[in-house]
Design a protein around this motif. Structure first.
Motif, short mmCIF file in Angstrom:
data_model
loop_
_atom_site.label_atom_id
_atom_site.label_comp_id
_atom_site.label_asym_id
_atom_site.label_seq_id
_atom_site.Cartn_x
_atom_site.Cartn_y
_atom_site.Cartn_z
N PHE A 1 0.83 -1.21 0.00
CA PHE A 1 0.00 0.00 0.00
C PHE A 1 0.86 1.26 0.00
O PHE A 1 0.59 2.22 -0.72
N GLY A 2 1.92 1.24 0.83
CA GLY A 2 2.79 2.40 0.88
C GLY A 2 3.48 2.67 -0.44
O GLY A 2 3.54 3.81 -0.91
N GLY A 3 4.01 1.60 -1.07
CA GLY A 3 4.66 1.76 -2.36
C GLY A 3 3.72 2.34 -3.40
O GLY A 3 4.08 3.26 -4.15
N LEU A 4 2.49 1.82 -3.45
CA LEU A 4 1.50 2.33 -4.42
C LEU A 4 1.13 3.78 -4.14
O LEU A 4 1.05 4.60 -5.06
N ILE A 5 0.89 4.09 -2.89
CA ILE A 5 0.49 5.46 -2.53
C ILE A 5 1.59 6.45 -2.90
O ILE A 5 1.33 7.50 -3.50
N GLY A 6 2.84 6.13 -2.54
CA GLY A 6 3.94 7.04 -2.87
C GLY A 6 4.12 7.22 -4.36
O GLY A 6 4.30 8.34 -4.86
#
Length: 382
Positions: free
Chosen positions: A110-115
């Motif tokens: 999720f963090g990778g996608l959001i960033g």
């Protein structure tokens, strides 16, 4: 298949690579306590877990839909952004695996996608209300719920069997652990394999191969299930050691209680479309089981390091995803290839470093030196 360009193909391959790391990173969620108590032999445990992860991948697609059309705006997302987000998730998974920290593969994704989407499409590319509703709130609530359930179950297990012979109780609960650990594996496949399905589906939607709000095709479900099952069978022994021996001196009644509580939380959330972290749920269950028997049994230093990893996982992966997105979005095919090669080089270095202190099925039940309390360590050395 005419819509599948080089970049989309790279996304699919990278997503399956992430799914593989998710599998070996999270094997501990299902099998650490069963291996620690001797309910299952290590290699048998990972074989059962891998097979049930594959079966679980076919049980539901609600979490996949949350990712493919929930936390980001699929109308603004490009395959390059998805690729960059996956790079952030994979590198975080490998780093925490090296350190033996049971951090969340889900939150890394999720963090990778959001960033990556924030850099590539701007703030409007991320549905922050959905991030709070479907990710952050479950991230806080799920380990607490699992911990309280395991605490109560552990207390009852010892209370109800206090007059029985200890060997009889242990044998009975070890048999129960085979079933409860298997259910956690099934739940893990249901929850975590869907996240890769959602990413691949999002990539196919972004390139026009699937319509808006489409669910994952059968081939996506199958390949995601196979990738996570293979990774699970490989066995993330470093993290299995931490969760099985580094956190709590666990006995079979506690293992059964922790696994049963985790299964209930994961399966319920998967059917509601909450993309929670199975790592956090299972860790919460183990902590609750430790507190339910005896507070002093929990190694709070290890628990604190785990909690810190949970807090930084999403933003750390977001930073890597954002940096990768900058290179991919502006560098095109060349930027994509360079980021892929850089990520591969980092992965090779991490694997090489892991060989300096190998953890495998033969030594997985030895207690990590760093997790032993200083006073206990001093006594042992004396």
């Amino acid at each position: 298949m005419d819509h599948i360009t080089f970049l989309v193909a790279m996304v699919i391959v990278t997503a399956l690579a992430f799914d593989f790391t998710n599998g070996f990173h999270d094997t501990a969620n299902a099998m650490a306590t069963s291996i620690a108590t001797g309910a299952l032999r290590p290699k048998v445990a990972v074989l059962i877990s891998g097979a049930l992860n594959l079966v679980g991948a076919f049980l539901s697609t609600e979490v996949a839909k949350t990712i493919s059309g929930g936390i980001v705006n699929d109308a603004l997302v490009t395959p390059g952004m998805i690729f960059a987000g996956l790079i952030g998730a994979i590198l975080w998974n490998l780093m925490t695996w090296l350190l033996g920290l049971p951090s969340s593969s889900s939150h890394a994704l999720f963090g990778g996608l959001i960033g990556a989407v924030w850099v590539g499409a701007g703030r409007s590319g991320v549905h922050f209300d959905k991030v709070v509703e479907k990710i952050l709130i479950p991230a806080v609530a799920s380990p607490i719920v699992a911990g309280l359930a395991a605490l109560g179950a552990t207390y009852l297990a010892y209370r109800l069997t206090q007059r029985a012979k200890k060997d009889t109780v242990s044998r009975g609960f070890r048999s129960g652990q085979v079933a409860s650990a298997s259910l956690v594996s099934l739940a893990h496949g249901t929850n975590d394999a869907q996240k890769t399905m959602g990413v691949i589906t999002l990539a196919l939607i972004s390139c026009g191969a699937l319509g808006k709000n489409a669910g994952p095709p059968l081939w996506v479900i199958l390949t995601a299930g196979l990738a996570i099952a293979t990774g699970t069978y490989i066995g993330g022994w470093r993290i299995i050691r931490t969760m099985g021996k580094g956190l709590v001196d666990i006995e079979s009644p506690q293992g059964f209680a922790a696994e049963s509580a985790a299964t209930a939380v994961i399966l319920t959330s998967a059917n509601l479309g909450f993309a929670l972290s199975t790592t956090q749920v299972c860790s919460g269950g183990i902590l609750g089981a430790g507190v339910g028997r005896k507070l002093a049994e929990v190694r709070w230093g290890t628990a604190g390091r785990m909690a810190l990893a949970w807090l930084v996982t999403l933003p750390a992966a977001a930073v890597v995803g954002a940096l990768a997105a900058g290179a991919v979005v502006h560098g095109g095919t060349l930027g994509t290839v360079l980021i892929a090669l850089a990520a591969l080089a980092v992965a090779v270095v991490i694997v090489a470093l892991s060989r300096r202190n190998p953890v495998h099925s033969e030594n997985v039940n030895s207690v990590p030196h760093a997790s032993i309390d200083p006073a206990r360590r001093a006594g042992a050395e004396a």
